[in-house]
Scaffold this active site. Structure first.
Site, PDB file in Angstrom:
ATOM      1  N   ALA A 153       1.182  -0.780  -0.316  1.00 54.72           N
ATOM      2  CA  ALA A 153       0.111  -0.181   0.573  1.00 54.72           C
ATOM      3  C   ALA A 153       0.488   1.487  -0.268  1.00 54.72           C
ATOM      4  CB  ALA A 153      -0.869  -0.678   1.464  1.00 54.72           C
ATOM      5  N   LYS A 154       0.448   2.074  -0.321  1.00 55.26           N
ATOM      6  CA  LYS A 154       1.092   3.462  -0.438  1.00 55.26           C
ATOM      7  C   LYS A 154      -0.009   4.702   0.509  1.00 55.26           C
ATOM      8  CE  LYS A 154       0.350   6.424  -3.848  1.00 55.26           C
ATOM      9  NZ  LYS A 154      -0.600   8.115  -4.681  1.00 55.26           N
ATOM     10  N   GLU A 155       1.174   5.240   1.900  1.00 51.43           N
ATOM     11  CA  GLU A 155       0.974   5.663   2.421  1.00 51.43           C
ATOM     12  C   GLU A 155       1.690   6.877   2.337  1.00 51.43           C
ATOM     13  OE1 GLU A 155       3.068   6.228   5.678  1.00 51.43           O
ATOM     14  OE2 GLU A 155       4.041   4.162   6.125  1.00 51.43           O
TER      15      GLU A 155
END
Length: 89
Positions: A37-39
């Site tokens: 995931a991108k965060e």
């Protein structure tokens, strides 16, 4: 989420989306599975990260070489999902 430019508001929205993605992954991943995931770093995301790192054998943050220097986006990679029974590190 679509960012508004209001840091406090955006941090909460990003953290909630990150938490929901991890919650869903915990329900759908088979043991040994991988999560990506991108965060965007924030105290809220850091707390969620610490909570979920026990769900994976390896849970890291990384920055892609292609990411703009002005961006603070990171990618989270969880490898070897341990299943729903969380084990400590």
């Amino acid at each position: 989420p679509q960012l508004s430019g209001v840091t406090a508001h955006d941090n909460v929205r990003v953290a909630e989306l990150f938490r929901l993605a991890l919650e869903m992954a915990s329900k759908l991943l088979k043991p040994g599975g991988t999560f990506v995931a991108k965060e965007f770093p924030s105290p809220e995301v850091d707390e969620i990260f610490r909570y979920y790192e026990g769900h994976f054998e390896k849970f890291d943050r990384t920055r892609l070489k292609s990411t703009r220097a002005t961006s603070n986006e990171l990618y989270v990679i969880g490898r070897k999902f341990r299943g729903n029974s969380v084990q400590g590190k």
